[in-house]
Design a protein around this motif. Structure first.
Motif, mmCIF file in Angstrom:
data_model
loop_
_atom_site.group_PDB
_atom_site.id
_atom_site.type_symbol
_atom_site.label_atom_id
_atom_site.label_comp_id
_atom_site.label_asym_id
_atom_site.label_seq_id
_atom_site.Cartn_x
_atom_site.Cartn_y
_atom_site.Cartn_z
ATOM 1 N N CYS A 16 0.840 -1.210 0.000
ATOM 2 C CA CYS A 16 0.000 0.000 0.000
ATOM 3 C C CYS A 16 0.869 1.252 0.000
ATOM 4 N N SER A 19 2.509 1.630 -3.490
ATOM 5 C CA SER A 19 1.566 1.846 -4.588
ATOM 6 C C SER A 19 0.670 3.041 -4.381
ATOM 7 N N ARG A 30 -1.866 -3.155 -7.200
ATOM 8 C CA ARG A 30 -0.910 -2.616 -6.233
ATOM 9 C C ARG A 30 0.533 -2.893 -6.647
#
Length: 213
Positions: A16, A19, A30
């Motif tokens: 997370c 990305s 992602r």
């Protein structure tokens, strides 16, 4: 060997963070956005040493005036494309940090009333879509800014200077125009691909796959 829940959660947080997408984004999305992060960083790192470190020295004008060339360079390139795309990377990192903090706050064991509300499926999906759309807006703003700043997607190799510090009919040449165009277009292409991935994730978002009752 099975991955522990703690290690899996840290891996999810890392993807997370790299990305800039929430955990509701598909893993392919992602991973792709995380890979684009390294591509951006690599292009900027290589370009900083080979092209943009002394870009003013590669800008040559047929003038004998001392301040003519620097003035023409400022007119030709008011904002360096390197500075613009470096700022874009900083903004995207800030956006990714915000998304990561939101992911961690909604996965805490001890929940506040607000966190419990944010855990709701419908609210999570709406915030997920807003994160993706905000990423699209950021990418689009920087592409548009680069286009307006450069008068198109390609920097001209030769330009006529109109500054008052130069005599009439001064022509300037950017010796690194081809390399700058290659690197800048590469960064623009990464932004366009990121936009397409984010829009694809919006279309296939959990809101459409599992509509809340």
């Amino acid at each position: 060997m099975a991955m522990s829940p703690e290690m899996f959660q840290e891996l999810e947080t890392m993807t997370c963070l790299l990305s800039g997408a929430s955990q509701l984004t598909s893993r392919i999305g992602r991973v792709s956005l995380a890979a684009f992060f390294f591509v951006r960083f690599g292009i900027l790192a290589v370009g900083a040493r080979s092209i943009w470190m002394e870009e003013e020295k590669s800008f040559i004008c047929n003038s004998s005036q001392l301040l003519c060339a620097p003035s023409c360079f400022d007119e030709f390139s008011p904002i360096s494309s390197f500075n613009l795309f470096a700022l874009q990377l900083v903004v995207l990192i800030t956006h990714a940090l915000s998304v990561t903090c939101w992911n961690r706050s909604t996965n805490q064991a001890a929940e506040t009333q607000l966190q419990a509300y944010l855990r709701g499926r419908k609210v999570q999906v709406v915030l997920h879509i807003l994160c993706l759309l905000s990423r699209v807006v950021i990418e689009g703003i920087f592409i548009f800014t680069y286009y307006e700043m450069s008068g198109g997607f390609l920097h001209p190799a030769v330009t006529k200077c109109h500054t008052q510090l130069c005599e009439k009919n001064v022509i300037c040449t950017d010796l690194n125009s081809f390399s700058k165009n290659v690197f800048s277009l590469g960064l623009c292409a990464v932004s366009v691909l990121s936009i397409l991935i984010c829009l694809m994730e919006v279309v296939i978002s959990p809101l459409h796959r599992h509509p809340p009752k």
